[in-house]
Design an enzyme around this catalytic site. Sequence first.
Site, PDB file in Angstrom:
ATOM      1  N   PRO A  95     -31.307  -2.803 -77.031  1.00 57.64           N
ATOM      2  CG  PRO A  95     -32.365  -4.137 -78.620  1.00 57.64           C
ATOM      3  CD  PRO A  95     -31.022  -3.769 -78.100  1.00 57.64           C
ATOM      4  NE  ARG A  98     -32.336  20.391 -76.025  1.00 57.97           N
ATOM      5  CZ  ARG A  98     -32.986  20.686 -74.886  1.00 57.97           C
ATOM      6  NH1 ARG A  98     -32.824  19.924 -73.818  1.00 57.97           N
ATOM      7  NH2 ARG A  98     -33.788  21.727 -74.818  1.00 57.97           N
ATOM      8  CG  ASP A 106     -35.592  20.816 -71.715  1.00 59.35           C
ATOM      9  OD1 ASP A 106     -34.717  20.435 -72.478  1.00 59.35           O
ATOM     10  OD2 ASP A 106     -35.660  20.480 -70.523  1.00 59.35           O
ATOM     11  CD  GLU A 165     -30.418 -10.848 -83.710  1.00 57.78           C
ATOM     12  OE1 GLU A 165     -30.768 -10.467 -84.841  1.00 57.78           O
ATOM     13  OE2 GLU A 165     -31.148 -10.777 -82.710  1.00 57.78           O
TER      14      GLU A 165
HETATM   15  N1  JDQ Z   1     -33.783   1.380 -77.704  1.00 55.56           N
HETATM   16  C1  JDQ Z   1     -33.232   0.525 -78.651  1.00 55.56           C
HETATM   17  C2  JDQ Z   1     -31.865   0.277 -78.890  1.00 55.56           C
HETATM   18  C3  JDQ Z   1     -31.819  -0.632 -79.915  1.00 55.56           C
HETATM   19  C4  JDQ Z   1     -30.616  -1.258 -80.506  1.00 55.56           C
HETATM   20  C5  JDQ Z   1     -29.342  -0.774 -80.153  1.00 55.56           C
HETATM   21  C6  JDQ Z   1     -28.209  -1.396 -80.648  1.00 55.56           C
HETATM   22  C7  JDQ Z   1     -28.339  -2.513 -81.479  1.00 55.56           C
HETATM   23  C8  JDQ Z   1     -27.411  -3.389 -82.093  1.00 55.56           C
HETATM   24  C9  JDQ Z   1     -28.134  -4.339 -82.805  1.00 55.56           C
HETATM   25  N2  JDQ Z   1     -29.455  -4.081 -82.626  1.00 55.56           N
HETATM   26  C10 JDQ Z   1     -30.515  -4.880 -83.211  1.00 55.56           C
HETATM   27  C11 JDQ Z   1     -31.067  -5.863 -82.213  1.00 55.56           C
HETATM   28  C12 JDQ Z   1     -32.322  -6.395 -82.436  1.00 55.56           C
HETATM   29  C13 JDQ Z   1     -32.850  -7.325 -81.522  1.00 55.56           C
HETATM   30  C14 JDQ Z   1     -32.119  -7.720 -80.420  1.00 55.56           C
HETATM   31  C15 JDQ Z   1     -30.859  -7.187 -80.207  1.00 55.56           C
HETATM   32  C16 JDQ Z   1     -30.330  -6.248 -81.119  1.00 55.56           C
HETATM   33  C17 JDQ Z   1     -29.614  -2.983 -81.831  1.00 55.56           C
HETATM   34  C18 JDQ Z   1     -30.758  -2.342 -81.366  1.00 55.56           C
HETATM   35  N3  JDQ Z   1     -33.070  -0.931 -80.289  1.00 55.56           N
HETATM   36  N4  JDQ Z   1     -33.911  -0.205 -79.511  1.00 55.56           N
END
Ligand code: JDQ
Length: 242
Positions: A88, A157, A172, A115
């Site tokens: 995230p 793609r 696109d 996490e």
């Molecule tokens: N764009 C996007 C990517 C992710 C993502 C990617 C990999 C992981 C691995 C664990 N989590 C859960 C998580 C929840 C909260 C804080 C940190 C990690 C992930 C979420 N969420 N949104």
Amino acid sequence: MRIDVVTIFPGYLAPLREALLGRAVGTGLLDIAVHDLRDWTHDVHQAVDDAPYGGGPGMVMRPHVWGEALDDVLAADPRPARLVVPTPAGRPFTQAAAHAYAAQERLVFACGRYEGIDQRVVDHYAASMPVDEISIGDYVLVGGEVAVLVVVEAVARLLPGVLGNPRSAAEDSFSDGLLEGPAYTRPEVWRGHAVPEVLRSGNHGAIARWRRDRALERTAERRPDLIAALPPDALDEADRAL
Ligand SMILES: Nc1cc(-c2ccc3ccn(Cc4ccccc4)c3c2)n[nH]1
């Protein structure tokens, strides 16, 4: 292109074997290998996570299992690879990034859960290879697998021969910085809704103008940030008159 995915849920990546991507794999355009991270654990519980230093909610994925897995996966093919770690907290994954990834010989994806993965894994590999921490959007998933499906589809793609109609990849959304406008097909009238007259006129100039106007309108309304990001010479006089 070779793609490796390391995950504790290999089944999540099954869609990569379907349809368009499945055919690309079958015809050798794309070589995809999915690895179960737990194959690199040595304890009876196959533990991959532990409590976070400093406290806080949830668990963090332990570095040593990831290190053993990624060392083996990377060593399995001599081609230079880019390590991609969805999170995230990553840089936004964009169409431009998809094009950059499509030019890579090899991509290795590390799918976190809990996490996330101990930061030292990214720091360790970043010393010897390109490593990207990417986000596919401003919302929180439970793990990286869905993000990998998104990225692999957006990249695959763009590979020559994967899409039946190569034109559509070049034309696109986002290729000209604008959103795609509305699309229509038969019947001419459906539940009282008629296809815009101009699209049936055969006047290709008018059709191109109409499509550009609809794309500009839609982009201005839904993604003003994309309009603001256009290079100064992107909009011609007719665009500005809209
Ligand atoms: N764009 C996007 C990517 C992710 C993502 C990617 C990999 C992981 C691995 C664990 N989590 C859960 C998580 C929840 C909260 C804080 C940190 C990690 C992930 C979420 N969420 N949104």
